[in-house]
Design a protein around this motif. Sequence first.
Motif, PDB file in Angstrom:
ATOM      1  N   CYS A 146      48.989  66.752  51.058  1.00 32.92           N
ATOM      2  CA  CYS A 146      49.968  67.347  51.991  1.00 32.92           C
ATOM      3  C   CYS A 146      49.991  66.584  53.304  1.00 32.92           C
ATOM      4  N   ALA A 147      48.807  66.159  53.725  1.00 34.72           N
ATOM      5  CA  ALA A 147      48.673  65.503  55.028  1.00 34.72           C
ATOM      6  C   ALA A 147      49.032  64.020  54.978  1.00 34.72           C
ATOM      7  N   ASP A 148      49.235  63.515  53.777  1.00 37.46           N
ATOM      8  CA  ASP A 148      49.483  62.073  53.617  1.00 37.46           C
ATOM      9  C   ASP A 148      50.983  61.821  53.467  1.00 37.46           C
ATOM     10  N   ASP A 149      51.580  61.273  54.503  1.00 38.17           N
ATOM     11  CA  ASP A 149      53.027  61.032  54.484  1.00 38.17           C
ATOM     12  C   ASP A 149      53.450  59.959  53.483  1.00 38.17           C
ATOM     13  N   ARG A 150      52.490  59.201  53.005  1.00 34.03           N
ATOM     14  CA  ARG A 150      52.823  58.153  52.029  1.00 34.03           C
ATOM     15  C   ARG A 150      53.048  58.730  50.638  1.00 34.03           C
ATOM     16  N   ILE A 151      52.603  59.976  50.446  1.00 33.87           N
ATOM     17  CA  ILE A 151      52.725  60.579  49.118  1.00 33.87           C
ATOM     18  C   ILE A 151      54.001  61.416  49.049  1.00 33.87           C
ATOM     19  N   ARG A 152      54.832  61.060  48.086  1.00 31.20           N
ATOM     20  CA  ARG A 152      56.112  61.748  47.927  1.00 31.20           C
ATOM     21  C   ARG A 152      55.901  63.148  47.374  1.00 31.20           C
ATOM     22  N   LYS A 153      56.543  64.121  48.012  1.00 28.83           N
ATOM     23  CA  LYS A 153      56.449  65.518  47.553  1.00 28.83           C
ATOM     24  C   LYS A 153      57.805  65.975  47.030  1.00 28.83           C
ATOM     25  N   GLU A 154      57.734  66.807  46.010  1.00 27.13           N
ATOM     26  CA  GLU A 154      58.954  67.420  45.478  1.00 27.13           C
ATOM     27  C   GLU A 154      58.604  68.835  45.051  1.00 27.13           C
ATOM     28  N   ILE A 155      59.644  69.638  44.854  1.00 30.34           N
ATOM     29  CA  ILE A 155      59.390  70.941  44.244  1.00 30.34           C
ATOM     30  C   ILE A 155      60.079  70.973  42.887  1.00 30.34           C
ATOM     31  N   SER A 156      59.447  71.630  41.948  1.00 31.53           N
ATOM     32  CA  SER A 156      60.035  71.725  40.619  1.00 31.53           C
ATOM     33  C   SER A 156      59.959  73.174  40.158  1.00 31.53           C
ATOM     34  N   PHE A 157      60.969  73.556  39.392  1.00 27.52           N
ATOM     35  CA  PHE A 157      61.035  74.948  38.977  1.00 27.52           C
ATOM     36  C   PHE A 157      61.038  75.054  37.460  1.00 27.52           C
ATOM     37  N   GLY A 215      58.174  72.020  55.614  1.00 29.12           N
ATOM     38  CA  GLY A 215      56.902  71.296  55.496  1.00 29.12           C
ATOM     39  C   GLY A 215      55.704  72.176  55.210  1.00 29.12           C
ATOM     40  N   LYS A 216      55.970  73.384  54.715  1.00 27.45           N
ATOM     41  CA  LYS A 216      54.862  74.318  54.436  1.00 27.45           C
ATOM     42  C   LYS A 216      54.332  74.072  53.021  1.00 27.45           C
ATOM     43  N   TYR A 217      53.840  72.872  52.816  1.00 32.84           N
ATOM     44  CA  TYR A 217      53.495  72.437  51.463  1.00 32.84           C
ATOM     45  C   TYR A 217      52.345  73.227  50.842  1.00 32.84           C
ATOM     46  N   MET A 218      51.343  73.547  51.634  1.00 29.55           N
ATOM     47  CA  MET A 218      50.181  74.254  51.065  1.00 29.55           C
ATOM     48  C   MET A 218      50.560  75.638  50.548  1.00 29.55           C
ATOM     49  N   GLU A 219      51.657  76.204  51.060  1.00 28.38           N
ATOM     50  CA  GLU A 219      52.075  77.544  50.621  1.00 28.38           C
ATOM     51  C   GLU A 219      52.840  77.504  49.304  1.00 28.38           C
ATOM     52  N   LEU A 220      53.178  76.326  48.839  1.00 29.57           N
ATOM     53  CA  LEU A 220      54.036  76.191  47.666  1.00 29.57           C
ATOM     54  C   LEU A 220      53.239  75.899  46.411  1.00 29.57           C
ATOM     55  N   LYS A 221      53.415  76.738  45.401  1.00 22.85           N
ATOM     56  CA  LYS A 221      52.771  76.462  44.119  1.00 22.85           C
ATOM     57  C   LYS A 221      53.671  75.594  43.246  1.00 22.85           C
ATOM     58  N   SER A 222      54.928  75.489  43.624  1.00 19.08           N
ATOM     59  CA  SER A 222      55.881  74.710  42.824  1.00 19.08           C
ATOM     60  C   SER A 222      55.929  73.242  43.267  1.00 19.08           C
ATOM     61  N   ILE A 223      55.078  72.875  44.200  1.00 18.32           N
ATOM     62  CA  ILE A 223      55.147  71.527  44.753  1.00 18.32           C
ATOM     63  C   ILE A 223      54.419  70.518  43.871  1.00 18.32           C
ATOM     64  N   THR A 224      55.005  69.327  43.763  1.00 19.19           N
ATOM     65  CA  THR A 224      54.341  68.235  43.046  1.00 19.19           C
ATOM     66  C   THR A 224      54.169  67.045  43.976  1.00 19.19           C
ATOM     67  N   PHE A 225      53.189  66.237  43.650  1.00 14.83           N
ATOM     68  CA  PHE A 225      52.855  65.067  44.465  1.00 14.83           C
ATOM     69  C   PHE A 225      52.899  63.840  43.566  1.00 14.83           C
ATOM     70  N   GLN A 226      53.506  62.797  44.082  1.00 19.70           N
ATOM     71  CA  GLN A 226      53.681  61.602  43.264  1.00 19.70           C
ATOM     72  C   GLN A 226      52.490  60.665  43.431  1.00 19.70           C
ATOM     73  N   HIS A 227      51.855  60.351  42.305  1.00 23.96           N
ATOM     74  CA  HIS A 227      50.716  59.433  42.318  1.00 23.96           C
ATOM     75  C   HIS A 227      50.989  58.262  41.405  1.00 23.96           C
ATOM     76  N   GLY A 228      50.370  57.137  41.762  1.00 22.76           N
ATOM     77  CA  GLY A 228      50.726  55.881  41.112  1.00 22.76           C
ATOM     78  C   GLY A 228      49.793  55.432  40.001  1.00 22.76           C
ATOM     79  N   ASP A 229      50.281  54.395  39.284  1.00 17.58           N
ATOM     80  CA  ASP A 229      49.511  53.741  38.231  1.00 17.58           C
ATOM     81  C   ASP A 229      49.051  54.700  37.150  1.00 17.58           C
ATOM     82  N   PHE A 230      50.029  55.243  36.468  1.00 21.74           N
ATOM     83  CA  PHE A 230      49.754  56.203  35.397  1.00 21.74           C
ATOM     84  C   PHE A 230      49.804  55.485  34.059  1.00 21.74           C
TER      85      PHE A 230
END
Lengths: 184, 85
Positions: free
Chosen positions: A68-79, A98-113
């Motif tokens: 949440c605190a890392d602006d380099r990580i892309r956040k999205e919400i999915s339903f 920007g209330k990311y910690m309150e969201l259970k629907s939030i996803t974070f994009q991570h690399g090299d999968f």
Amino acid sequence: MKNKYILLEMNQRNEIRADVNMTIKNMELTEIGSVNVKIDTGCPYTSIPILKFGISSTKAQQMKQRDCADDRIRKEISFGVNDAKEKRDADKEKFRAGKYMELKSITFQHGDFEIDFGGVCISKDHVKVSYDRTGNILIGMDVLSQMDIHIGKSKVLGKTVFLACPYVSMNQEYVEALNMHFDI
Amino acid sequence: MALVNNKYTLEDLYIGMEIIDKDQLSGIYDTWIMLVKKNSSDVYTVGFIGKETNEESDKLFMQGSVVCPVYNDSIELEGDIYYEE
């Protein structure tokens, strides 16, 4: 022995599942071995609920906080299909604020999968990770579209099967399997 | 211990036990069993057993080993529930 193609049978619950190895390199997690995933052609993007790896809730929330605190990580919400309009609207509001910690629907994009179906490997630049969800690991069309895929009743096994091979590693064994299972 | 249909029970398991195939654990429900192995090995060993994961199980992810998480949810045994993803 490494497989030359992927062959999965539909189970009694009408699901196509596989035990795969996977790595998400930039998460500094060790390789996950033989974890069960579900093929989901209705899902646009592969989704990894990190709790499904067996990471504790406490650790998952710490990881979420860091992301949440890392602006380099892309956040999205999915339903999900069952999410009501009210929930979706409320979550969108929180996301915009920007209330990311309150969201259970939030996803974070991570690399090299990378995902390994018994020797058949598919890589992606990034994958979506969630820290609150406890549903299935879903392999979506972002991964599936990298493969030639056929789903149908195998004339050999008499069951519905998923037969696939990445375009980048097409081979004669896959062609022969298509012929054997589907007369293609 | 005697395997029933080639499957273990929870009472059979101990830390460090070798597991050839995780399907041998498919009769154990609602319990996290974390299997670990080195990249060069073919065989997993039991690294953690517990109803919930915790700091102890988290450590397994930082040791450079391959981790295979096993959790069979007994809710799957109920025939009237399915995931509409």
